[in-house]
Design a protein around this motif. Structure first.
Motif, short mmCIF file in Angstrom:
data_model
loop_
_atom_site.label_atom_id
_atom_site.label_comp_id
_atom_site.label_asym_id
_atom_site.label_seq_id
_atom_site.Cartn_x
_atom_site.Cartn_y
_atom_site.Cartn_z
N GLY A 173 4.68 13.66 134.33
CA GLY A 173 6.10 13.36 134.42
C GLY A 173 6.90 13.82 133.22
N LYS A 174 6.23 14.12 132.11
CA LYS A 174 6.91 14.58 130.90
C LYS A 174 7.08 16.10 130.87
N VAL A 175 6.35 16.80 131.75
CA VAL A 175 6.31 18.26 131.72
C VAL A 175 7.34 18.82 132.70
N ALA A 176 8.06 19.87 132.28
CA ALA A 176 9.07 20.50 133.13
C ALA A 176 9.02 22.02 132.92
N GLU A 177 9.53 22.73 133.90
CA GLU A 177 9.58 24.19 133.81
C GLU A 177 10.43 24.61 132.61
N GLY A 178 10.00 25.67 131.94
CA GLY A 178 10.73 26.20 130.80
C GLY A 178 10.28 25.68 129.46
N GLN A 179 9.46 24.65 129.43
CA GLN A 179 8.99 24.11 128.15
C GLN A 179 8.01 25.06 127.48
N LYS A 180 8.05 25.08 126.15
CA LYS A 180 7.16 25.95 125.38
C LYS A 180 5.79 25.30 125.22
N ALA A 181 4.78 26.12 125.22
CA ALA A 181 3.40 25.64 125.02
C ALA A 181 2.76 26.44 123.90
N LEU A 182 2.05 25.75 123.03
CA LEU A 182 1.28 26.39 121.97
C LEU A 182 -0.18 26.39 122.38
N LEU A 183 -0.81 27.56 122.33
CA LEU A 183 -2.15 27.74 122.86
C LEU A 183 -3.17 27.90 121.74
N ARG A 184 -4.40 27.50 122.07
CA ARG A 184 -5.50 27.66 121.13
C ARG A 184 -6.73 28.17 121.85
N ASP A 185 -7.36 29.17 121.24
CA ASP A 185 -8.64 29.69 121.72
C ASP A 185 -9.52 29.95 120.50
N ASP A 186 -10.80 29.62 120.62
CA ASP A 186 -11.71 29.77 119.48
C ASP A 186 -11.80 31.20 118.98
N GLY A 187 -11.48 32.15 119.84
CA GLY A 187 -11.58 33.55 119.42
C GLY A 187 -10.37 34.05 118.67
N PHE A 188 -9.29 33.26 118.60
CA PHE A 188 -8.07 33.69 117.92
C PHE A 188 -7.61 32.58 116.98
N ASP A 189 -8.13 32.61 115.76
CA ASP A 189 -7.80 31.58 114.77
C ASP A 189 -6.51 31.88 114.04
N ASP A 190 -6.11 33.16 114.02
CA ASP A 190 -4.93 33.55 113.24
C ASP A 190 -3.70 33.59 114.15
N GLY A 191 -2.59 33.04 113.62
CA GLY A 191 -1.34 33.13 114.35
C GLY A 191 -1.23 32.10 115.47
N VAL A 192 0.01 31.96 115.97
CA VAL A 192 0.30 31.02 117.04
C VAL A 192 0.42 31.77 118.35
N LEU A 193 -0.30 31.33 119.36
CA LEU A 193 -0.21 31.91 120.68
C LEU A 193 0.71 31.04 121.52
N GLU A 194 1.70 31.64 122.15
CA GLU A 194 2.69 30.88 122.88
C GLU A 194 2.67 31.20 124.37
N ALA A 195 3.18 30.27 125.15
CA ALA A 195 3.35 30.45 126.59
C ALA A 195 4.54 29.59 127.01
N LYS A 196 4.92 29.68 128.26
CA LYS A 196 6.04 28.89 128.77
C LYS A 196 5.66 28.35 130.14
N VAL A 197 6.02 27.08 130.38
CA VAL A 197 5.71 26.46 131.66
C VAL A 197 6.52 27.18 132.74
N GLN A 198 5.79 27.78 133.69
CA GLN A 198 6.42 28.57 134.75
C GLN A 198 6.66 27.72 136.00
N SER A 199 5.66 26.94 136.39
CA SER A 199 5.79 26.10 137.58
C SER A 199 4.74 25.01 137.57
#
Length: 335
Positions: A197-223
């Protein structure tokens, strides 16, 4: 002289203990800071292409040929794998031979009808048998055609999971080849039902993967999917990735979806709060004070009112201290 010295030592020790007790217990302290706060919803997911399809078998058969085409572009309808069709072709040969005999019999019957040597009904019965076997032959050809597995879309073969000699299954997870476009990509994430109920389209997401420790990986809620899974108690969210993302198809991702943000607010450590109260350091005493709490993070919490930046608070909260109790300050915790 030894006895007076012992007495003096005991008295000194007692005086020291009384002095320490009078000052109160040692506590850890933190200073309220000004900063940015964010409330996030945690999710896990997998990177997938936006457009892709699975190549699966409709019948449980042995694989006799499968393309070695990972990374190669294929066209929609192109044959990418073949299953063993020897049994089906043998049946087809028998059906076609029977159909030819029935057609010849029908022709003879037609000639006899034209000569009035046989009734019209007999001819109609022969035609019915011919049509029945024509349908059976067509159905058998469709079965054979289904053993030629074709690409359902134009795209690149992303992965091959079948090998010649293996028996192709018909289950949901029995995929022989994955075909699709390598870009654009998205994250298919699962979110707990209490957070959806807190999540809506257009919100920013910060991603993490063990293979990419450097920098911030971003995404956006599409649907978001309108229906959740009652077994796992999760809802599905699709997070669009930028075109230059370094993430690859199939990677497992942890996502923090930012549902609320606030900048330039007063922050204190999360462990300094207990039931809407904090312990403020005033004149060597721990004063209980009610505060208005805003965004709660994993480490820091926003204080909307009741505390100013720069004030000192006990961190962590000390449940053994009464309101106004004397305290001794240990070295300040670095926040």
């Amino acid at each position: 002289m030894r006895l007076p010295l012992i007495v003096l030592a005991v008295l000194a020790a007692g005086a020291g203990a009384y002095w320490l007790l009078a000052r109160g217990p040692a506590v850890q302290m933190a200073v309220a800071q000004t900063g940015n706060a964010a409330q996030v919803v945690y999710a896990t997911g997998v990177v997938e292409p936006l457009q892709w399809a699975k190549v699966t078998a409709l019948q449980r058969k042995r694989i006799i040929d499968i393309c070695k085409c990972e990374g190669r572009r294929v066209k929609k309808g192109e044959v990418v794998a073949r299953l063993d069709d020897a049994e089906e072709r043998a049946v087809l040969s028998e059906l076609e031979a029977r159909l030819e005999r029935l057609r010849a019999d029908a022709e003879r019957t037609k000639t006899l009808v034209e000569r009035n040597a046989m009734s019209r009904i007999s001819f109609e019965e022969k035609l019915t048998e011919v049509r029945e076997f024509e349908a059976r032959v067509a159905a058998q050809k469709d079965r054979i055609n289904d053993l030629e597995l074709k690409s359902p879309v134009d795209g690149i073969v992303l992965r091959r999971d079948g090998e010649v000699g293996e028996v192709a299954g018909t289950g949901v997870n029995d995929v022989l080849l994955w075909v699709g476009q390598p870009t654009p990509l998205r994250v298919v994430a699962e979110i707990n039902e209490e957070d959806i109920g807190k999540v809506a389209e257009g919100q920013k997401a910060l991603l993490r993967d063990d293979g990419f420790d450097d920098g911030v990986l971003e995404a956006k809620v599409q649907s978001l999917t309108p229906k959740g899974d009652p077994k796992t108690k999760t809802f599905r969210a699709y997070l669009a990735l930028p075109s230059d993302t370094p993430l690859m198809i199939g990677m497992s991702i942890e996502a923090n979806i930012i549902v609320r943000e606030a900048s330039g607010v007063t922050l204190v450590p999360a462990d300094a709060i207990d039931d809407g109260k904090i312990q403020v350091v005033e004149d060597g005493r721990a004063i209980h004070r009610a505060v208005d709490i805003g965004i709660r993070g994993s480490r820091m919490v926003e204080i909307r009112s009741g505390l100013d930046a720069g004030e000192e608070v006990l961190s962590p909260w000390r449940g053994d201290l009464k309101d106004g109790a004397r305290i001794r300050l240990a070295p300040a915790a670095q926040q």
